[in-house]
Design a protein around this motif. Structure first.
Motif, PDB file in Angstrom:
ATOM      1  N   ASP A   1     -34.925 -14.422 -83.475  1.00  0.00           N
ATOM      2  CA  ASP A   1     -34.808 -14.551 -84.925  1.00  0.00           C
ATOM      3  C   ASP A   1     -34.862 -13.205 -85.633  1.00  0.00           C
ATOM      4  O   ASP A   1     -34.204 -13.012 -86.660  1.00  0.00           O
ATOM      5  N   ASN A   2     -35.665 -12.274 -85.088  1.00  0.00           N
ATOM      6  CA  ASN A   2     -35.852 -10.995 -85.780  1.00  0.00           C
ATOM      7  C   ASN A   2     -34.844  -9.936 -85.360  1.00  0.00           C
ATOM      8  O   ASN A   2     -34.953  -8.781 -85.767  1.00  0.00           O
TER       9      ASN A   2
ATOM     10  N   ASP B   1     -25.213 -17.607 -85.337  1.00  0.00           N
ATOM     11  CA  ASP B   1     -26.636 -17.528 -85.020  1.00  0.00           C
ATOM     12  C   ASP B   1     -26.903 -17.462 -83.524  1.00  0.00           C
ATOM     13  O   ASP B   1     -28.052 -17.401 -83.096  1.00  0.00           O
TER      14      ASP B   1
ATOM     15  N   GLY C   1     -28.880 -20.397 -81.079  1.00  0.00           N
ATOM     16  CA  GLY C   1     -30.316 -20.392 -80.827  1.00  0.00           C
ATOM     17  C   GLY C   1     -30.769 -19.478 -79.701  1.00  0.00           C
ATOM     18  O   GLY C   1     -31.967 -19.414 -79.398  1.00  0.00           O
TER      19      GLY C   1
END
Length: 718
Positions: free
Chosen positions: A219-220, A212, A215
């Motif tokens: 997110d997209n 991920d 952070g």
């Protein structure tokens, strides 16, 4: 981008294709790929709304290897640790029958596609990279691949500039570059290569956070982590079949990440297989959404091609040898008629100038010519043109100085500027004592001080004013010559507008002929400039004759104007009786000689005695200056009238006649013959372009109808 109902229609089309289950998406891709190829190859149009992918990343992170993996075979050159040294534009063309694949490289000089065996193609591409050494270049290499394993798409591999190594999630400079063009990352896909290097560092505790981006990733932002095939440096080819290595690396990535406890949420972002599946869906969606823009672009190209053909056809017809002279004359007459409309004022007409631009361009032009026949400055007190411009703008505060205008508005401003220029006219030297004595002389009749003043004015005042009148004439000629482009733009701008019904329907047609045919343009412009030059000559001659007669007998010129009786209320005016008329004439004759009477009074005060010659000379000098001031004021007050009478009206009235008398030389006729031959070739080319565009439009529209029919058939079956 597609808006409104059009966008909804295209989304419906994509959905219809999905519902119709066309067997594979290659049908759609083949349609658009074929259209793009025809447009680019046969029409020479490079900018076309087709999906295109650009690879951005640092050197040697695997961009070229990713392209090879998408193609299913190795072909791109990789020079040790240097990587790509220039952009590579690759066109993947899906061709079912291309087995084995076919490879093409576009020649950098001829821009023609040349087919080569893959080994030769690699040498050519490698040579283009190696010739740069350690430097990089923006000049790309164009490569085309036709293969049954390719999809129709275009990829641009940028030199060492997205693809990143798997550990660069926190400090990705390439991602920052993408943000400048795509702030919301709606058109960006992140691919992190060389995942195998991080197997040992990943544990069940950190693997999900690492995928991920801890952070740091939006997110997209779609992101994938994978390992591309690699082998030991020095080997000329892969140790195994390349496609087999792709499958092995994909399976290894998924297995390793699954062993480390990666959640199912992130497993779909691991491995080349998942990336390829994502790209297939993305390409299908993008190509489906591209149908609307492609079709709109084709229709626009169709309109341009048809308009070009009609224009060329009309020009070919109008330049028929039997009617070419008539055509040129008709174009010239329309051009002359349009001058009247431009002088009346046309909104939003280009080009425009403010007074500073106009004066600088005028002075630069005459400075280049070396003109010396007129005063370049209104007074020697001005240090230069800039000083005069500052005076007009700041001290005089000329209202329209900084307003950009043309046509009649520019002419009105010009009249104001030349009037100011004329008002700076002064007698160069004060009349000397010996000049006054010499002018009085002796004759058979008695010489009066009135005669002395006339001689001194003719000798000292005529030339300064005459030099400034030449400036006025040159400024007016310059103004009219600069109206050629506004006139042509006015004629062109009428086509397809509501205002076109207010003017001659021939204006747009003749304007296109003037614009497209350099010979017609040259003849019309040359005749126009000759008319301006003729009117300049007549203006200067007539004005000079007027000044000569004025200084020969200034007393007649200086008689006051007769205005008659005035009243504040127009209702009091009635038709005059005979008695009223006789009284009016007597009153006007008595009232018009105010200036002349004042000068006569001053003349009578000049002493005639010889012992008072010094006083007489001083008063004569003052009278010369005062009389010149009266004459200058009268001339300046009437300069616009003189410009209208001696230049503008004759110019506009005779210009149509000048255009109607245009004749062609033998050289012009020969040039027209060459032009017609070229026109015929251009017409064939425009006609071929139109047919090609029609074929492309028919192909897309036929495909859309087929998709809709299949979708309807499926709905009925349900």
């Amino acid at each position: 981008r597609i808006r409104g109902s059009s966008a909804a229609h295209e989304r419906g089309l994509v959905h219809a294709m999905a519902e119709a289950r066309l067997g594979s998406k290659s049908e759609l891709l083949n349609v658009l790929g074929d259209v793009k190829a025809r447009v680019q190859e046969k029409l020479g149009i490079v900018d076309f709304p087709m999906p295109q992918f650009i690879l951005i990343g640092k050197q040697s992170v695997g961009k070229s290897r990713l392209i090879e993996t998408l193609a299913g075979e190795t072909f791109n050159f990789i020079s040790g640790t240097l990587g790509s040294r220039r952009p590579t534009v690759l066109e993947f063309r899906h061709v079912e029958t291309a087995d084995p694949s076919r490879w093409f490289v576009r020649h950098p000089e001829t821009n023609q596609w040349q087919e080569h065996p893959i080994a030769d193609m690699m040498k050519i591409v490698g040579k283009r990279h190696e010739e740069l050494g350690e430097s990089v270049s923006a000049s790309p290499i164009y490569v085309r691949i036709e293969s049954a394993g390719c999809v129709d798409m275009q990829i641009v591999d940028l030199q060492g500039s997205g693809v990143e190594q798997a550990g660069d999630a926190a400090t990705m400079s390439s991602l920052a570059r993408c943000r400048n063009l795509d702030p919301r990352f709606e058109r960006t896909v992140l691919i992190r290569n060389k995942l195998d290097k991080y197997y040992k560092d990943l544990t069940p505790d950190n693997v999900n956070k690492w995928v991920d981006g801890f952070g740091d990733l939006p997110d997209n932002l779609p992101r994938f982590a994978l390992t591309l095939p690699f082998w030991q440096d020095g080997l000329a080819s892969p140790p195994k079949p390349f496609r087999e290595m792709i499958k092995e690396m994909d399976a290894q990535d998924r297995a390793q990440m699954q062993q480390r406890g990666l959640s199912e949420k992130y497993m779909k972002t691991i491995g080349f297989g998942n990336f390829a599946t994502y790209m297939e869906g993305k390409i299908e969606t993008m190509f489906g959404e591209a149908i609307g823009p492609v079709l709109a672009n084709l229709k626009e190209l169709k309109e341009k091609a048809d308009s070009e053909y009609e224009g060329l056809s009309a020009e070919l017809q109008d330049t028929d040898p039997k009617r070419i002279v008539s055509t040129v004359r008709d174009c010239g007459v329309s051009f002359a008629m349009a001058l009247t409309h431009v002088m009346e004022g046309v909104l939003e007409l280009k080009p425009m100038q403010n007074l500073e631009e106009e004066l600088k361009e005028f002075h630069d032009y005459h400075q280049a010519l070396g003109s010396t026949h007129f005063s370049a400055k209104p007074s020697d007190e001005f240090t230069g043109l800039g000083d005069y411009i500052n005076y007009l703008r700041s001290e005089l505060e000329m209202p329209t100085f900084d307003v950009k205008v043309n046509g009649g508005a520019q002419f009105r401003r010009l009249m104001f500027e030349v009037e100011i220029f004329l008002r700076f006219s002064e007698i160069a030297d004060e009349a000397k004592k010996k000049d006054v004595i010499q002018a009085r002389g002796v004759s058979m009749t008695t010489l009066t001080w009135r005669d002395v003043v006339v001689k001194l004015l003719s000798n000292q005042a005529h030339l300064p004013l005459q030099s400034r009148v030449a400036y006025v004439g040159e400024r007016i000629r310059w103004f009219f010559e600069k109206q050629k482009e506004p006139i042509l733009n006015f004629m062109l701008s009428l086509e397809g507008t509501p205002a076109a019904n207010m003017f001659s329907p021939l204006y747009p047609r003749h304007a296109k002929l003037i614009q497209q045919n350099e010979m017609i343009k040259h003849l019309v412009y040359e005749t126009y400039d000759m008319a301006c030059q003729r009117q300049l000559k007549q203006f200067v001659e007539l004005f000079d004759d007027m000044l000569t007669s004025t200084f020969s007998n200034p007393w007649v010129f200086l008689k006051g104007a007769t205005t008659g009786e005035t009243t504040d209320d127009l209702k009091d005016w009635v038709l005059p009786s005979w008695e009223d008329t006789t009284k009016r004439i007597k009153h006007e004759l008595e009232s018009r000689c105010s200036t002349e009477g004042q000068i006569s009074k001053w003349l009578a005060q000049i002493p005639e005695e010889t012992n008072q010659i010094d006083l007489a000379i001083e008063e004569v000098q003052q009278l010369v200056l005062r009389t010149y001031g009266f004459i200058r004021s009268q001339v300046c007050d009437q300069v616009e009238l003189f410009a209208e009478s001696f230049f503008k009206l004759p110019m506009m009235r005779r210009l149509e006649e000048d255009m109607a008398l245009i004749e062609l030389s033998e050289a012009d006729i020969a040039n027209y013959k060459v032009r017609r031959e070229r026109l015929e070739g251009e017409m064939h080319r425009a006609e071929d372009h139109s047919k090609e565009i029609d074929a492309c439009i028919d192909r897309i529209q036929g495909f859309r109808l087929m998709c809709a029919a299949r979708s309807n058939t499926r709905i009925v079956a349900k």
